[in-house]
Design a protein around this motif. Structure first.
Motif, PDB file in Angstrom:
ATOM      1  N   PHE A 167       8.554  -3.242  -3.169  1.00 30.22           N
ATOM      2  CA  PHE A 167       8.149  -2.076  -3.951  1.00 30.22           C
ATOM      3  C   PHE A 167       8.873  -2.063  -5.297  1.00 30.22           C
TER       4      PHE A 167
ATOM      5  N   PHE B  68       8.096   7.184   2.072  1.00 33.62           N
ATOM      6  CA  PHE B  68       7.790   5.757   2.114  1.00 33.62           C
ATOM      7  C   PHE B  68       8.821   4.978   2.931  1.00 33.62           C
TER       8      PHE B  68
ATOM      9  N   ASP C  43      -1.234   2.178  -0.876  1.00 33.74           N
ATOM     10  CA  ASP C  43      -1.079   1.648   0.483  1.00 33.74           C
ATOM     11  C   ASP C  43       0.096   2.321   1.192  1.00 33.74           C
ATOM     12  N   GLU C  44       1.182   2.524   0.478  1.00 30.32           N
ATOM     13  CA  GLU C  44       2.350   3.193   1.068  1.00 30.32           C
ATOM     14  C   GLU C  44       2.029   4.647   1.391  1.00 30.32           C
TER      15      GLU C  44
ATOM     16  N   SER D 259      -0.015   4.681   4.540  1.00 33.78           N
ATOM     17  CA  SER D 259       0.827   4.382   5.699  1.00 33.78           C
ATOM     18  C   SER D 259       1.691   5.574   6.075  1.00 33.78           C
TER      19      SER D 259
ATOM     20  N   GLU E 120       9.590   8.793  -2.197  1.00 37.86           N
ATOM     21  CA  GLU E 120      10.454   7.712  -1.713  1.00 37.86           C
ATOM     22  C   GLU E 120      10.917   7.970  -0.281  1.00 37.86           C
TER      23      GLU E 120
END
Length: 455
Positions: A370, A350, A240-241, A244, A347
């Motif tokens: 997370f 995100f 999902d991240e 996005s 990271e």
């Protein structure tokens, strides 16, 4: 001697007298205009000044008269404009009253407001005709005061209606807040229930009275099942991240496993699950995942020590444990695995920065969804590891090599479509979840079967 005749002298004399008389008459007539001496000149200047003063007074009176007329016209126009603004304010107040009467619906209120608006529009039309015909108010000062009073009343009425409207909106928002609070309470209850189940490790509460002497491969299989569920929850969040952050999921899957023909597009999630399992189970066969190298004493290698750690950790809340023991063995395990699993570029895309990574690197653990889901997954892997070393001899782990034939003894397929294909026998594309051996018991590895691409 001849005598002189009178007729010969008289005509000449009379002619001279007439000429002299004309000159004297001309002199007398022009004496006031073209003076011959200084006294006459003084009289001429006085006359001119007197005439100029008289003209100036006459012009001044005329200018004052024009100025007064312009001032009266200006005041009359100001009075007319004041009446126009007052009428417009009344129309605005009527329109506000009309809107207020529409919600909730008030038929009488709507009719009354509509009649007020029509009346004020007629007044506005009449004021327009007054301006065009220059029919100004005879007492503009009094009119301006009345117009100002009318405008203030209209504004006060508009604000009063707006206040009522805002009050109704406030009540509506308050009811929405109450509804949302109820939904929040329901969500919190649901989350607490899920958290309770999560902290109990699913079916792990049945292991509360477990003893080392009664430990069986079935117990290990139960913990493994909960571990796999936790891994898949983290993988879903990670995907999902990635979506996005506008990641190319196909390219990311290809970078992990190349040459795989997927039965369905959604099967790419198994590739990411395979990557997470590979990183989380790396060094699983070493005590404490080789966090201390080969310096582990024989006493700490005993099955009872690992079993006690399992019983201690299975019911703790991960966040509280890490906050209380940031330098514990489990905290070091979480730190090591996070830095291995979560790449800096991942990271950064995100979260926009590497602050979480910096905190974890310095044994400070971020309070984010997370990281919470990651540490819960790490806890399950840690528990499984402790339980594996509680057996004597310890449980062993194995992977299936790419291209191997399918074996029901050692493998379980995560894609049912592989057995429905009429093409040649599918081979192992990659191992999703590793398998385990406990004495003579084999816990199957989960694999993805596919038609491999040939170059």
């Amino acid at each position: 001697m001849e005598a002189v005749k009178p007729s010969a002298v008289t005509p000449s004399k009379s002619k001279w007298i007439r000429s002299l008389s004309k000159v004297l008459h001309l002199h007398t007539a022009t004496a006031g205009i073209v003076p011959d001496d200084g006294v006459q000149k003084v009289k001429s200047k006085d006359a001119e000044e007197w005439n100029d003063s008289k003209t100036a007074k006459r012009l001044s009176k005329k200018f004052d008269s024009l100025h007064d007329e312009e001032l009266e016209r200006k005041v009359a126009l100001e009075a007319l404009i004041a009446k126009i603004f007052a009428t417009v304010s009344a129309i605005k107040a009527g329109y506000a009253q009309l809107q207020h009467a529409q919600s909730p619906y008030d038929a009488e209120g709507i009719q009354a407001a509509d009649q007020l608006i029509v009346t004020d529009l007629k007044k506005l039309s009449e004021l327009k005709q007054c301006f065009l015909k220059k029919q100004y108010d005879p007492s503009p000062e009094h009119t301006m005061i009345l117009a100002d009073i009318q405008e203030q009343k209209s504004l006060s009425k508009t604000f009063e209606i707006m206040g009522k409207k805002l009050e109704s909106q406030l009540k509506l928002k308050e009811s929405e807040i109450i509804f949302l609070r109820e939904k929040l309470d329901e969500s919190n209850k649901h989350n607490r229930l899920l958290g309770k189940r999560l902290n109990q490790s699913g079916q792990l509460f049945v292991l509360d009275n477990l003893q080392l002497s009664s430990l069986t491969p079935s117990n290990f299989s139960t913990v493994l099942g909960q571990t796999v569920k936790s891994i898949r929850s983290f993988v879903r969040l990670m995907l999902d991240e990635m979506k996005s952050a506008d990641w190319d999921i196909n390219a990311a899957a290809s970078s992990i496993e190349q040459g795989v023909v997927y039965w369905k597009a959604d099967d790419k999630c198994f590739t990411f699950e395979s990557f997470i399992c590979r990183e989380m189970f790396k060094a699983f066969h070493h005590p404490y995942f080789s966090l201390y190298g080969n310096s582990i004493s024989e006493g700490k290698r005993r099955p009872q020590v690992f079993f006690d750690r399992f019983m201690e950790m299975k019911s703790v809340k991960v966040g509280e444990y890490l906050a209380g023991k940031p330098k514990s063995t489990f905290a070091k395990f979480c730190r090591t695995k996070y830095l291995q699993v979560v790449h800096p570029r991942m990271e950064s895309s995100f979260f926009g920065n590497l602050s979480n990574r910096d905190m974890v690197n310095s044994y400070q653990f971020p309070d984010t969804m997370f990281f919470a889901l990651f540490t819960e997954m790490a806890k399950r892997v840690w528990l499984l590891h402790c339980l594996a070393f509680a057996f004597e001899p310890e449980a062993s782990i194995f992977q299936i090599s790419k291209g191997c034939r399918f074996s029901e003894v050692y493998m379980e397929s995560v894609a049912e479509e592989a057995f429905l294909s009429s093409e040649s026998e599918p081979r192992v594309a990659f191992t999703v979840v590793p398998g385990f051996r406990i004495h003579k018991t084999v816990i199957q590895a989960q694999v993805y079967l596919s038609q491999l691409k040939t170059r």
